[in-house]
Structure formats: structure tokens, C-alpha cells
Design an enzyme around this catalytic site. Sequence first.
Site, PDB file in Angstrom:
ATOM      1  N   ASP A 118     111.216  21.985 120.426  1.00 38.31           N
ATOM      2  CA  ASP A 118     111.766  22.868 119.389  1.00 38.31           C
ATOM      3  C   ASP A 118     113.145  22.403 118.941  1.00 38.31           C
ATOM      4  O   ASP A 118     113.822  21.629 119.632  1.00 38.31           O
ATOM      5  CB  ASP A 118     111.833  24.326 119.886  1.00 38.31           C
ATOM      6  CG  ASP A 118     112.728  24.489 121.111  1.00 38.31           C
ATOM      7  OD1 ASP A 118     112.686  23.614 122.001  1.00 38.31           O
ATOM      8  OD2 ASP A 118     113.476  25.477 121.176  1.00 38.31           O
ATOM      9  N   GLU A 185     113.400  25.789 124.250  1.00 41.88           N
ATOM     10  CA  GLU A 185     114.675  25.554 124.951  1.00 41.88           C
ATOM     11  C   GLU A 185     115.832  26.208 124.221  1.00 41.88           C
ATOM     12  O   GLU A 185     116.760  26.723 124.836  1.00 41.88           O
ATOM     13  CB  GLU A 185     114.927  24.039 125.080  1.00 41.88           C
ATOM     14  CG  GLU A 185     116.065  23.667 126.025  1.00 41.88           C
ATOM     15  CD  GLU A 185     117.442  23.567 125.378  1.00 41.88           C
ATOM     16  OE1 GLU A 185     118.427  23.450 126.111  1.00 41.88           O
ATOM     17  OE2 GLU A 185     117.539  23.633 124.133  1.00 41.88           O
TER      18      GLU A 185
HETATM   19 ZN   LIG Z   1     118.463  20.321 123.354  1.00 44.46          ZN
END
Ligand SMILES: [Zn+2]
Length: 502
Positions: A118, A185
Site C-alpha cells: 500500500d 502498513e
Molecule cells: Zn513504508
Amino acid sequence: MLYAFLTLLALFVGFTLFRTYLFSRRDSIKADLRHIPVNLDDAVKRLSKAIQFKTVSKQDANEVDGDEFKKMHAFLEKAFPEVHDKLGKEIINHYSLLFKWEGTNPDLKPMMLTCHLDVVPVEPGTEEDWDHPPFQGAITDEHIYGRGTMDVQSGVMAILEATEALLKQGFAPERTIYLGFGHDEEIDGEFGASEIGRILADRGIELEFLLDEGLPVVEELIEGIKSPVALVAVAEKGYLSLELSILTEGGHSSVPQGKTSIARLGDALHRLEENPLPAKFDGLVKSTFESLCSGMPFPLRYAFANLWMFKTPLRRFLTTIPATDAALRTTTATTIFESGVKENLIPTLAKAVVNFRIHPNDSVEGVIEHVRRVINDDDIKIEKLFGYIEPSSVSSVENQPYKQLSRSIRQIFPEVAVAPSLMVGATDARHYAAVSKNIYRFFPLRAEQSDLDRVHGTNERLSIENYGEMIQFYGRLVVNTSVSEPADKLNQVTMAFTEAKG
Ligand SMILES: [Zn+2]
């Protein structure tokens, strides 16, 4: 008498200079220009394609476009046929990926490389400031532009490029290798890395080591240090926000009764900022500076080599610089203050939020204890806000994995100094704490101080040359850490590399 004094003085000078000399020597790792065969032009085109998927993490999970992740999975399958043919693949929580490259020796503990799929959104209104649209994956003479080129689809792609290239050369690791790519994340990794970590723990897996994204190779880290520094984060700071509140009588401002709630809370906050948690120049920070010593000008090198004499003045000096101060202690910052609604009314309630980044020397409970003691006012209520994180444990810099990691870095980036360091922000790595004691965070990205604004910012970009180094770095690390005779194996998979990189 004079003779004895002069002898002592000479011994003292000799001793301290000798220590300085010892600290000035660099371990003699040489550049190793053997080259895992990768066609860089093609790799750059594949990275450009990966950048075009809008795998954007948003605070509101409903707004995340899952299709973009699925399209990216399909693209990876086409781009890396060997990886998908020879490695086991699991899709975790719909969008995260876990690959397993089975080693030939089941007695060796597995290793793991991680990065995330992401990216952060582009701040609305800044799209026009980009030299090339953020999701176009534009390739110029020197760079690839786009969201994810620095953080961190380039990492995912470089790991897969290296793996694909090694597989094509028939490389077989003795140690099992996991590749883990989380999908969230940027919003704490609750469903991606955290789930992968849990699955590995449930399977009873203990990793020899894990390398996550992390700090880069920084040019001009500290004034006076000429060579770039590869910062390997061996620990991560914790995170805590405390809400402090006080309720008093209030009343009309024409007849105040003693100190107002605003003033009392203000006093407390002032005391807190004046009395931060103690800075310590030991353990990790000491290792960081010891690793950087050889590149420092003589006076600093002399001081760091003779810490028994200079520890206190050095600590004082380092706490005057905000960046090094943050590495030495738990930081304290008041971030919210709320009170009062009307100019002639004394408010009953005053509230503030203080944010702490917790040094591995401290803990959540330790910080709360410190706050209670320093503000010393029983009427002030202290509450921890949701989302606090204990600091990570500190991974060793004396073991084989760290040495092999440093070695791999120096083989690909021969001019850099490798230094262990502390990560101030959080990465996915913390979700793997249960499966490995040896967790390192490093990303083979070259960054000047000014480039760091591009991460999560405008005009995120990566130099094509650096992307080549990234692929070589991950390939080299895999060879160095997964077989018992890396030099021989490297000969089998590399070609003599004498001309320009690429
Ligand atoms: Zn990162």
C-alpha cells in the site's frame, strides 16, 4: 618528579590516541561487483507498471479500493512467472501476500524479507505540483516518478526482481525464505503484517532474522561525516499519548478564586516539557556513533573513542540538536490544549494531550510514572489514549545476521558507513516481534536530506541507477544469508561485472 609526570602524560596521550586510531579503522569489506543478471530496462518498466495501481491506504477502510490490490496481484503473477511457479503463495486477508521459498536444509531457521503493497494518498490539491502525475509511473532519463517509488513498492518489486533472477539462474537456498507483503502498513498494518505475523507464530516458526523497509542510505547525515551512512534500525521507538485533564470550580472572571484550570494545567505542561525523561548515551546510541567514528573529523573521533572521559559533555552536546536528542531519550510534546468557551467565563475543565515517543530504555508505564511524579498535582487526571505501543526490543549488532546484512550493504554500496540506529516512526516490523529476535529495518534507497520530503510528499521519485542497486542488494543479501558457501554460489549466478551498471 617532572620526569614521572611527563611519562604519565605521554602514556595518557599515547593511550587516547591509540584508542582513536582503533576507532578510525574501517572493517575492510570490499566492493564486490559481481552482478546478478537482471535487465534493468525491463525491471524499470515493470516498476512503472506497479506504480500505476492505486493501492492507496485510507484511514476509513471502506474507502480502500480492493480491486486495485487484486489487479496488482494479477500483474505480479504475469511479471514474475518463476516466483509464482516455484514459491508457495498465500493471500492473507484478501490483499496481503506471503511467499515461501522452501530451502534445501530444514535444520536452518528461515529468514524473511518484507515490504508493503500500500501507499499513502496524494494530498488533495497537490496533484498539480507533481512534475509527472503520481500514478502514471513516468520514466525519465534518470528517474521513475510516482507514489510508491520510495515508500515502498520499489522494495516489493526489487525483492521480486532479485528472486526471479536468482530462480532463473537455478539458485536454490538452503535456508527457507519468506517474502511478506502487507497491504495496510500506512494505517498500522492491523490486517496485513499483523495477520501474517500471527499465522507464522501459530505455525511455530522462528525466523533467523527479518529485514523490513526502514531507514535509507543518507548523504550528509551529520556535518563533518563525508561518506554516506546506511542506517540500519535495530529498534523502534514506542508511542504514547496521554490526556491530562483538570476540573475546577470555574465561575465569573470578575471574581477569580485561586488558579484557574487553564493555569494549573499550563503549569503541569510546562514542568513536563522542562523535565523530559533522561537522555542516556549508552547501548544503541553509543554503537551508532562508534560505527560512524571513522568518518568523523579528528576532534570528534578523539572524543568518541575516549568516551570514559567525554561521555557527559558529548551527551549534553547531542541533546542540543533535536534529531540526536530524539535518539537519546523519550521525547515529550504537547500537541492539543482545549479549554474555555467565553472570554469572561472561567472554564471548569482544561484538557491537553501530550505525545511521547518512547525510547527502548523506557516503557509505557515508566512514562506514566514519570509524568505523575513531575506534574505532582493529584487533581490532574492522567489517561492513556488508545493506540499506544511499547518500544521494540533492541536487535543485536554482534550476531551473524547483522554482520551479513552490513556486509551485503557494503558490497553494493562500498563507500558507505553502516551504522545501527533507532527508528522514530513505526513500520510493519513490530508485527513480527513474536517470530524473531533479530529484526532489522533498512531500505537500500539513496536519499539526500532534501529527498526525504518526497516520501509521503510531492514528486516522490527514485533514480534508475539506485533501483538497479536495490535489486542487486536484495539478491546479494539472499545469497549471503541463505547458503553456506555464498562466494561459490554467487559465481554460479553472476556474470563478471566490469562495465557500467545495468
Ligand atoms: Zn513504508
